[in-house]
Design an enzyme around this catalytic site. Structure first.
Site, PDB file in Angstrom:
ATOM      1  N   HIS A   1       0.816  -1.207   0.000  1.00  0.00           N
ATOM      2  CA  HIS A   1       0.000   0.000   0.000  1.00  0.00           C
ATOM      3  C   HIS A   1       0.854   1.263   0.000  1.00  0.00           C
ATOM      4  CE1 HIS A   1      -3.915   1.954   0.531  1.00  0.00           C
ATOM      5  NE2 HIS A   1      -3.329   2.769   1.377  1.00  0.00           N
TER       6      HIS A   1
ATOM      7  N   HIS B   1     -10.456   2.342  -0.839  1.00  0.00           N
ATOM      8  CA  HIS B   1     -10.617   1.990   0.574  1.00  0.00           C
ATOM      9  C   HIS B   1     -11.423   0.697   0.630  1.00  0.00           C
ATOM     10  CE1 HIS B   1     -10.084   4.203   4.617  1.00  0.00           C
ATOM     11  NE2 HIS B   1      -8.933   4.095   4.006  1.00  0.00           N
TER      12      HIS B   1
END
Length: 753
Positions: free
Chosen positions: A62, A109
């Site tokens: 990430h 998300h």
């Protein structure tokens, strides 16, 4: 702030109560054996628990893009009107003239929304907004791109409800209109929904604030909410597959406060006006760790943090917890020494807490203190993307499934054309998304001209000007599943085409690449192919990539999601009055079908209705024609020839025509199409580069001449007017029939009506 001197020979020590660092415990944080050895080589010793936590989040997929950056560098990342290169700042920045620039970005998300849909989606909106206003841009619009499993699934309905409310509440409370996006329902997303949020903002380019630490001795200042234990290891959580245990990881999901974010937004823009800010970055993924180390690494500087100074809302927080917390609505900035009070005054005005927690050094190291102990001392460059963070080239292998899906199973073309048209209009992937966007305030601030459901892209006035921005998100995951390279190129083209259909010229692309586990060779092959296809389309359309997000590990026990490279795009219209939506508005106008003539059942809504998943070979895709088509559309709209334009997407010609008829349900307009004979494939098949436009009778000759000059096929197919949508002697649909199917299809599928 009293600055505690640090002996350069001092070695970091374990904070009291920290676990003992071992290879096994490193593995639980996502650190591989190879990476653990590399950490020891960098430090020349065993890491402390705090240092291991820092490396684990900064070297997560990430934060580091370690499995994707080699492919991303192949995309066109400069040129056009770009003012900063892709990935150089928190968001992309594109020049729009008159001393104005547009900042925009899309991010995911997904995993947080899968386990806590309301807060996961809400904090996704909050995070993408901070990426934009941290640069000094005022957000003017939000968009969202959503993917869920079948709507009859109770779990899916729970996720849809929570995600949509989370997006709505955060954006509405912030006073920023949510103006567009998309929502799809597919079996492949049942166990792993996709929640991608995009923000668009406007600024003066000369006031841009960079995410960089400069100036030895300059103070490092924390501003915003207090730090808690929520969101710890959120970046790591986003870098693993979802499993049965994921529901137990709700503590990895942040909790948002849009009212605090509103104060932070206004304070940040006021700080940009002071000129006292040297650098600033949002404390997003990996929290204080990421913002501090990346700002230092960007300039080769060092940074010292005193965690005792960090405002906290919980007692007894360890250095590990404080550094890795992803509590929302927080910023880290570097101020010009001697001008700290200007920062504090702005913060006080907006009722925010601002505290000096550190300072900039010239040794290139991130050093962290708490309770007088040095708990971390790491070369900042070794933590950062583009620096010493790992970079991997993964194995690739063409997926086995591609051999089987190219052959269409036994297939029945529609015979009752009217029944087929109405059933398609009611399909959740085609039906009006009114149930979703009516929860969003799309008109706040009064600058939205083309509203959700009224056009292929949203159109928003640039405040204080007569200009407007067209904006859209797009991706058909079915097409990318069937052909990753062509499907991704078609996603870029469709996003740009939708913006062009408003009359805005596409300027640049942001992307959110949602894929499965990159360690699986077949999955990585699809990623590599999709990135290649995106690059081809972006180069052809002159829409460089401004930045974005890679979201790997979108897998659950039931399998991976479709390869879903969501494309966000922004375009410029010099005169807002000359932009158009998709709705027919009056009788007697000519209807033209322009662009390609190739269609296919492959991956179409009708085909998936029968087989439950996509099959077949995609139709040919001609990028050169796509470029000419978009230029024709933009030129014709700006010349005033075109009253409405609509891309042919899911459901093909019939659904596009029906949507143009009932775009405004209170004032529908009929359309009579002159086909004596037409195949069901021509009516319901799907293919790229096809657009319906409505042209004033006085400009029909002008349009046809423009089409000849651009070498774009243009066929007159009918006229607006009548009491519904008619296909001459074939069949007709009344306004009532179309509206019932289209405007109630999604809510009925979700069990709401």
């Amino acid at each position: 702030m009293t600055r505690q001197a640090i002996d350069p020979n001092q070695k970091p020590v374990a904070y009291p109560g920290d676990p003992e660092v071992t290879l096994d415990i490193a593995a639980t944080l996502g650190v591989t054996d190879e990476e653990y050895t590399r950490i020891q080589d960098i430090l020349g010793r065993m890491p402390t628990w705090t240092e291991l936590g820092i490396f684990s989040v900064m070297w997560s997929e990430h934060a580091s893009y370690k499995n994707s950056i080699l492919e991303l560098k192949k995309l066109p990342r400069s040129g056009g009107r770009l003012l900063v290169g892709a990935g150089e700042e928190n968001a992309g920045l594109v020049d729009i003239g008159d001393n104005l620039a547009v900042a925009f970005k899309v991010e995911s998300h997904n995993h947080p929304s899968a386990v806590e849909p309301y807060q996961g989606a809400a904090t996704g909106v909050g995070g993408i907004l901070r990426d934009v206003f941290t640069m000094g841009a005022r957000p003017i619009a939000l968009l969202d791109s959503l993917r869920f499993g079948p709507p009859e699934d109770e779990r899916v309905r729970f996720l849809v409800d929570g995600v949509v409310r989370g997006i709505a509440d955060y954006g509405n409370c912030m006073g920023i209109p949510t103006v567009g996006g998309e929502i799809y329902f597919e079996e492949s997303y049942r166990g792993n929904p996709l929640v991608n949020a995009m923000a668009v903002g406007i600024m003066e380019p000369g006031k841009m604030m960079s995410a960089a630490a400069k100036g030895v001795g300059n103070p490092v200042i924390y501003i915003g909410s207090r730090t808690g234990r929520d969101g710890i290891h959120g970046a790591t959580f986003a870098s693993v597959e979802l499993s049965e245990e994921s529901q137990s990881r709700k503590s990895n999901v942040q909790v948002g406060d849009p009212f605090m974010e509103k104060l932070l937004l206004e304070a940040t823009l006021a700080l940009a006006d002071t000129g006292a800010v040297v650098g600033i970055q949002d404390m997003g993924a990996a929290g204080l760790t990421c913002s501090s180390s990346e700002m230092a690494a960007k300039t080769g500087m060092g940074i010292v943090l005193d965690l005792n100074k960090v405002p906290k809302r919980e007692q007894g927080m360890t250095p590990y917890e404080t550094l890795l917390s992803e509590s929302q609505e927080r910023m880290l900035l570097v101020a010009e020494k001697g001008r700290e009070q200007e920062i504090f005054d702005v913060a006080e005005h907006w009722e925010l807490q601002a505290v000096e927690i550190g300072y900039v050094t010239d040794d290139g190291r991130m050093k962290v203190m708490q309770d007088g102990l040095l708990v971390a001392d790491i070369p900042a460059n070794d933590l950062a993307l583009g620096g010493g963070a790992p970079v991997y080239e993964r194995d690739v292998e063409e997926p086995e499934y591609l051999k089987s899906v190219k052959t269409m199973p036994e297939f029945e073309e529609p015979t009752d054309l009217k029944e087929a048209a109405l059933s398609l209009l009611a399909r959740p992937n085609i039906a009006s998304k009114k149930h979703v966007f009516r929860q969003y305030d799309s008109m706040v601030r009064g600058n939205t001209k083309v509203l959700p459901g009224r056009g292929d892209a949203a159109v928003v006035r640039i405040p204080g000007t007569n200009k407007a921005l067209g904006m859209a998100t797009d991706c058909n995951g079915r097409f990318t599943y069937l052909n990753p390279r062509q499907g991704a190129a078609m996603a870029v083209a469709e996003a740009a085409r939708n913006v062009a259909c408003t009359g805005a010229e596409p300027l640049g692309v942001t992307n959110c690449l949602n894929f499965g586990n990159p360690y699986k060779p077949q999955m990585y092959w699809t990623f590599r192919e999709a990135v290649a296809g995106m690059g081809e389309a972006c180069r052809a359309l002159n829409t460089p990539v401004t930045g974005g997000n890679v979201s790997f590990y979108n897998e659950s026990p039931t399998g991976a999601v479709f390869p879903t490279p969501v494309i966000g795009i922004v375009g410029l219209a010099e005169e807002i009055e000359k932009t158009v939506g998709m709705g027919a508005t009056r009788e007697g106008d000519a209807v033209f079908l322009i662009g390609a003539d190739a269609t296919s059942w492959a991956g179409s809504e009708w085909q998936v209705m029968q087989h439950g998943q996509p099959y077949g070979e995609l139709p040919p895709f001609n990028l050169d024609l796509e470029v000419r088509l978009q230029q024709l559309i933009i030129t014709a709209i700006r010349a005033g020839y075109v009253q409405a334009a609509h891309d042919l997407a899911e459901g093909g010609l019939v659904t596009a025509a029906a949507e143009m008829c009932i775009a405004d349900p209170l004032n529908p307009q009929g359309m009579q199409l002159e086909f004596e004979e037409i195949s069901s494939l021509d009516l319901f098949g799907e293919g790229p580069s096809r657009v319906l436009i409505i042209v004033e009778p006085a400009h029909v000759d002008d349009l046809e001449e423009l089409a000849r000059k651009n070498d774009v096929p243009a066929e007159w197919i009918g006229t607006t007017g009548g009491k519904g949508l008619g296909f001459r002697t074939l069949f007709s649909l009344s306004f009532e029939e179309m509206s019932k199917a289209y405007y109630h299809g999604l809510s009925e599928a979700l069990g709401i009506e």
